[in-house]
Write a protein that holds these residues in place. Structure first.
Motif, short mmCIF file in Angstrom:
data_model
loop_
_atom_site.label_atom_id
_atom_site.label_comp_id
_atom_site.label_asym_id
_atom_site.label_seq_id
_atom_site.Cartn_x
_atom_site.Cartn_y
_atom_site.Cartn_z
N GLY A 10 4.15 10.35 -13.28
CA GLY A 10 5.17 11.07 -13.63
C GLY A 10 6.23 11.22 -12.30
N ARG A 11 6.13 9.97 -11.66
CA ARG A 11 7.20 9.76 -10.60
C ARG A 11 7.83 8.83 -10.92
N LEU A 12 8.96 9.45 -11.79
CA LEU A 12 9.88 8.39 -12.57
C LEU A 12 10.99 7.80 -11.48
N SER A 13 11.27 8.48 -10.68
CA SER A 13 12.39 7.86 -9.85
C SER A 13 11.82 6.71 -8.78
N LEU A 14 10.48 6.79 -8.49
CA LEU A 14 9.74 5.84 -7.71
C LEU A 14 9.43 4.51 -8.65
N ALA A 15 9.09 4.99 -9.80
CA ALA A 15 8.92 3.73 -10.67
C ALA A 15 10.15 3.10 -11.03
N ARG A 16 11.22 3.74 -11.13
CA ARG A 16 12.52 3.15 -11.30
C ARG A 16 12.89 2.07 -10.30
N GLY A 17 12.69 2.65 -8.99
CA GLY A 17 12.85 1.87 -7.72
C GLY A 17 11.91 0.63 -7.81
N CYS A 18 10.68 0.61 -8.02
CA CYS A 18 9.70 -0.39 -8.29
C CYS A 18 10.43 -1.55 -9.05
N LEU A 19 10.93 -1.03 -10.51
CA LEU A 19 11.39 -2.06 -11.13
C LEU A 19 12.84 -2.56 -10.74
N GLN A 20 13.41 -1.93 -10.13
CA GLN A 20 14.64 -2.49 -9.56
C GLN A 20 14.46 -3.57 -8.17
N GLU A 21 13.22 -3.30 -7.69
CA GLU A 21 12.86 -4.17 -6.48
C GLU A 21 12.41 -5.46 -7.34
#
Length: 135
Positions: free
Chosen positions: A21-32
């Motif tokens: 449920g931590r969508l912003s962290l998941a987005r950061g990982c994908l952008q990384e």
């Protein structure tokens, strides 16, 4: 932490935190992962993540999801998962009020690849009819 250039590790971490449920962290990982190397897996996951995190009033995220899905298909036109994600992105954009968006009008056609945009299947492949059953 052991190997920040490992794209598969970033994608796996993104999937784990997304399920938590931590969508912003998941987005950061994908952008990384995408900053290390542009790849279809990260682009597909990011496109799906943007659509899942957007509410019906935020057509901007859905449009961004569509742009990313198009980028994934352009990166590898033979990747079935990319096409699946692109189809869902178009469907989401339709229901978000972007009904006028189409692959050609949206600035993207198959890029001259055989079987994409010309109505013909790729050489050596057979396209069967899609069948659905309603219950």
């Amino acid at each position: 932490k052991l190997d920040p250039s490992n794209v598969d590790a970033w994608n796996t971490l993104a999937e784990c935190v997304w399920k938590g449920g931590r969508l912003s962290l998941a987005r950061g990982c994908l952008q990384e992962a995408l900053s290390v190397r542009t790849n279809t897996e990260s682009l597909c996951q990011l496109s799906m993540l943007l659509r899942s995190s957007s509410d019906s009033a935020d057509a901007g995220l859905i449009f961004e999801s569509l742009r990313i899905a198009k980028e994934a298909v352009a990166l590898d036109v033979r990747c079935g998962r990319s096409w699946y994600v692109l189809g869902n992105a178009f469907l989401s954009s339709y229901f978000a009020g972007e009904a006028g968006v189409s692959p050609v009008v949206g600035g993207w056609s198959g890029g001259g690849v055989a079987g994409v945009g010309d109505g013909q299947p790729p050489a050596g492949q057979r396209i069967d009819h899609l069948r659905a059953s309603l219950k």
